[in-house]
Design an enzyme around this catalytic site. Structure first.
Site, PDB file in Angstrom:
ATOM      1  N   CYS A 125      -2.852   1.570   7.010  1.00 40.32           N
ATOM      2  CA  CYS A 125      -2.992   1.075   8.217  1.00 40.32           C
ATOM      3  C   CYS A 125      -3.568   2.423   9.146  1.00 40.32           C
ATOM      4  O   CYS A 125      -3.940   2.231  10.345  1.00 40.32           O
ATOM      5  CB  CYS A 125      -1.860   0.548   9.027  1.00 40.32           C
ATOM      6  SG  CYS A 125      -0.312   1.637   8.456  1.00 40.32           S
TER       7      CYS A 125
ATOM      8  N   GLU B  21       4.950  -3.293  12.282  1.00 38.48           N
ATOM      9  CA  GLU B  21       3.915  -2.360  12.269  1.00 38.48           C
ATOM     10  C   GLU B  21       2.517  -2.855  11.651  1.00 38.48           C
ATOM     11  O   GLU B  21       2.803  -3.396  10.535  1.00 38.48           O
ATOM     12  CB  GLU B  21       4.336  -1.011  11.738  1.00 38.48           C
ATOM     13  CG  GLU B  21       3.470   0.251  11.963  1.00 38.48           C
ATOM     14  CD  GLU B  21       2.602   0.591  11.095  1.00 38.48           C
ATOM     15  OE1 GLU B  21       1.386   0.068  11.242  1.00 38.48           O
ATOM     16  OE2 GLU B  21       2.931   0.967   9.750  1.00 38.48           O
TER      17      GLU B  21
ATOM     18  N   GLU C 263       9.279   3.473  13.740  1.00 36.65           N
ATOM     19  CA  GLU C 263       9.758   3.802  12.548  1.00 36.65           C
ATOM     20  C   GLU C 263      10.118   5.186  12.457  1.00 36.65           C
ATOM     21  O   GLU C 263       9.445   6.004  13.065  1.00 36.65           O
ATOM     22  CB  GLU C 263       8.831   3.269  11.351  1.00 36.65           C
ATOM     23  CG  GLU C 263       8.742   1.865  11.138  1.00 36.65           C
ATOM     24  CD  GLU C 263       7.904   1.785   9.851  1.00 36.65           C
ATOM     25  OE1 GLU C 263       8.245   1.550   8.799  1.00 36.65           O
ATOM     26  OE2 GLU C 263       6.629   1.471  10.104  1.00 36.65           O
TER      27      GLU C 263
ATOM     28  N   ASN D 208       0.875  -1.140  -0.049  1.00 37.96           N
ATOM     29  CA  ASN D 208       0.111  -0.113   0.014  1.00 37.96           C
ATOM     30  C   ASN D 208       0.815   1.328  -0.111  1.00 37.96           C
ATOM     31  O   ASN D 208       0.307   2.435  -0.481  1.00 37.96           O
ATOM     32  CB  ASN D 208      -0.924  -0.038   1.168  1.00 37.96           C
ATOM     33  CG  ASN D 208      -0.270  -0.144   2.397  1.00 37.96           C
ATOM     34  OD1 ASN D 208       0.574  -0.581   2.643  1.00 37.96           O
ATOM     35  ND2 ASN D 208      -1.213   0.786   3.510  1.00 37.96           N
TER      36      ASN D 208
HETATM   37  C1  UN1 Z   1       0.488   7.282   6.051  1.00 37.63           C
HETATM   38  O1  UN1 Z   1      -0.521   7.161   6.683  1.00 37.63           O
HETATM   39  O2  UN1 Z   1       0.770   8.322   5.495  1.00 37.63           O
HETATM   40  O3  UN1 Z   1       1.099   0.902   5.832  1.00 37.63           O
HETATM   41  C2  UN1 Z   1       1.482   6.147   6.209  1.00 37.63           C
HETATM   42  C3  UN1 Z   1       0.803   1.963   6.182  1.00 37.63           C
HETATM   43  C4  UN1 Z   1       1.870   2.601   7.119  1.00 37.63           C
HETATM   44  C5  UN1 Z   1       2.104   3.847   6.311  1.00 37.63           C
HETATM   45  C6  UN1 Z   1       0.697   4.974   6.612  1.00 37.63           C
HETATM   46  N1  UN1 Z   1       2.951   1.888   7.265  1.00 37.63           N
HETATM   47  O4  UN1 Z   1      -0.383   2.251   5.876  1.00 37.63           O
END
Ligand code: UN1
Length: 489
Positions: free
Chosen positions: A282, A248, A460, A150
């Site tokens: 996420c 994560e 992170e 994503n």
């Molecule tokens: C964001 O919200 O801009 O996989 C980044 C994901 C997260 C990164 C989100 N590691 O959605």
């Protein structure tokens, strides 16, 4: 067109695995990538290359390691449009979002470039006389890095840049759905002067390539973003070999609207947080908790705005939401729509495919009202443009609802009250709290991550994200003159 395949010890190779064939999710007639994937043997070769390159790489002064990242940032800036267009064709998000993502990754390359000047320990007083005491940060070794589809550009940047500046060498497995955007990053780092073997990319299945990277004794530090079941297995494998691990994983992020909120801004926040990137992040807003006094008005505005959103190919500048990434994700989203209907929630927007958008995985942004803490749509991560709405009457009730899930990544509150905002910041069980802005987004200099079942290990990004790839050494230097007594420890 970037390279297709894997990058091992400074050379682009194709593996002996099955042929990977990726379609543009907005146009299923377009094949975006087609190449043979890597197998376990390729992952082993990549790990061997990273092990062999490590003594040389850790000896490169940290500011020089950082300068390579800063050069990569500059090169990436010149390729911004090309990378963003490819990202949209590969993953589906609209071009404006893809550009935003590329810039986010570039910021991280820049930030980590600068960290090359700041990697350091502390000088502290010792109990002993004539003794200098300090700490020193040293790289751990070979890092195993596994990233999701994503954020196929920025997530690799978030993990690879800190690992490299810290002095680790890397074996990297991008998501199978988005290997070409990842190839761009590898090409750019190579062009910026990264020596062969320091960064290796292996494109193959999680079951084979991922497993090899995660279980190999040489990968002493592992960084993963993705689903909870995979993250939990990775954490277990890491524990077995006593590796340092950060994972994560899922989110079920709540956005709370208080009765004093600016409703227009709140609607913007829900649309951006809930349906941006087709809800496939996420940090996405997946639960809207709204005070009963403003619920009717807010939902009226929200449903009107949602129904007006143009779903279509992300390369079309008039599209406001792209497709979902693939058939499996579409299936998951549609099955949650069925589950919510079955559980008695009220469908107030979307709920079906966008037929007019073309031959792709286009789903209408979907909203269900009437979600209770016992409903699956309230508790489980969908990872798509499907929002659950619940109502509350007191702030305490809102916080109880917001915190009533196993996840704790991000959160948002809309209010004009400083007192409510401060209380929310204290009370919310999440790694990130946004006030009067959507739940999404991370910045290079700020730590990113969650609590509860969302994450384990260090954050992170930020200084913390770089420190994760290091280990501390505590140093004592006694400078007493000969003949003088020194303290007995
Ligand atoms: C964001 O919200 O801009 O996989 C980044 C994901 C997260 C990164 C989100 N590691 O959605």
């Amino acid at each position: 067109m970037p390279h297709q395949g894997s990058y091992i010890n400074g050379a682009w190779v194709t593996g002996a695995g099955k042929v990977q064939r990726n379609l543009n999710p907005a146009d299923l007639a377009e094949v975006v990538a087609e190449f043979p994937t890597a197998r376990s043997a390729d992952a082993l070769a990549a790990i061997a290359a990273a092990e062999a390159a490590w003594p040389m790489w850790k000896a490169v002064p940290a500011p020089e390691r950082g300068r390579i990242l800063a050069r990569a940032a500059a090169i990436a800036r010149t390729r911004l449009d090309e990378i963003a267009t490819l990202l949209t064709r590969e993953e589906g998000k609209i071009l404006a979002e893809a550009k935003g993502e590329v810039i986010k990754g570039i910021n991280c390359l820049d930030f980590c470039g600068g960290q090359g000047y700041r990697l350091g320990g502390k000088v502290l007083p010792s109990e002993a006389v004539d003794t200098a005491a300090s700490t020193l940060r040293q790289p751990i070794g070979v890092a195993g890095i596994i990233t999701p589809w994503n954020f196929p550009w920025s997530n690799p940047c978030w993990k690879i840049a800190p690992a490299l500046v810290a002095g680790c060498t890397v074996v990297f497995k991008p998501a199978s759905a988005t290997p070409l955007t990842a190839s761009c990053l590898v090409e750019i780092l190579e062009e910026a002067g990264l020596p062969a073997g320091v960064l290796n990319m292996v494109v193959g299945s999680g079951a084979e390539v991922g497993e090899t990277i995660v279980t190999h004794p040489a990968t002493k530090v592992l960084s993963f973003t993705g689903s909870n079941p995979v993250g939990a297995r990775l954490y277990e494998s890491g524990a077995r070999k006593l590796a340092k691990v950060t994972c994560e994983m899922g989110g079920k992020n709540a956005l709370i609207v208080m009765p004093d909120a600016d409703l227009e801004r709140a609607v913007e926040g829900v649309i951006g947080g809930g349906f941006g990137s087709s809800g496939q992040r996420c940090t996405a807003t997946s639960r809207l908790l709204v005070h009963v006094d403003v619920k009717a008005r807010l939902l009226e505005m929200l449903v009107a705005a949602t129904s007006a959103l143009k779903v279509g190919n992300g390369l079309d500048p008039t599209s406001q939401m792209g497709p979902v990434v693939d058939q499996d994700q579409l299936h998951t989203d549609l099955s949650y729509i069925e589950i919510a209907k079955h559980e008695g929630l009220k469908l107030i927007a979307g709920g079906s495919m966008e037929a007019s958008a073309g031959n792709g995985y286009f789903l209408r942004p979907t909203i269900f009202d009437g979600a209770k803490a016992t409903h699956r749509l309230f508790q489980e991560e969908v990872f798509g443009p499907v929002l659950a709405v619940s109502e509350f009457t007191t702030y305490e009730e809102a916080i109880e609802l917001a915190n009533g899930v196993v996840f704790g990544l991000s959160s948002a509150l809309y209010t004009q009250s400083l007192v409510t905002a401060q209380r929310f910041i204290q009370d919310i069980h999440a790694g990130m709290a946004h006030v009067n802005e959507p739940s999404i987004g991370g910045e290079a200099q700020l730590p990113f991550g969650g609590v509860g079942c969302t994450g384990v290990g260090d954050r992170e990004m930020g200084e913390e994200g770089v420190n994760f790839f290091t280990q501390l050494k505590t140093v004592f230097i006694n400078y007493a003159r000969s003949g003088e007594r020194s303290m007995c420890r």
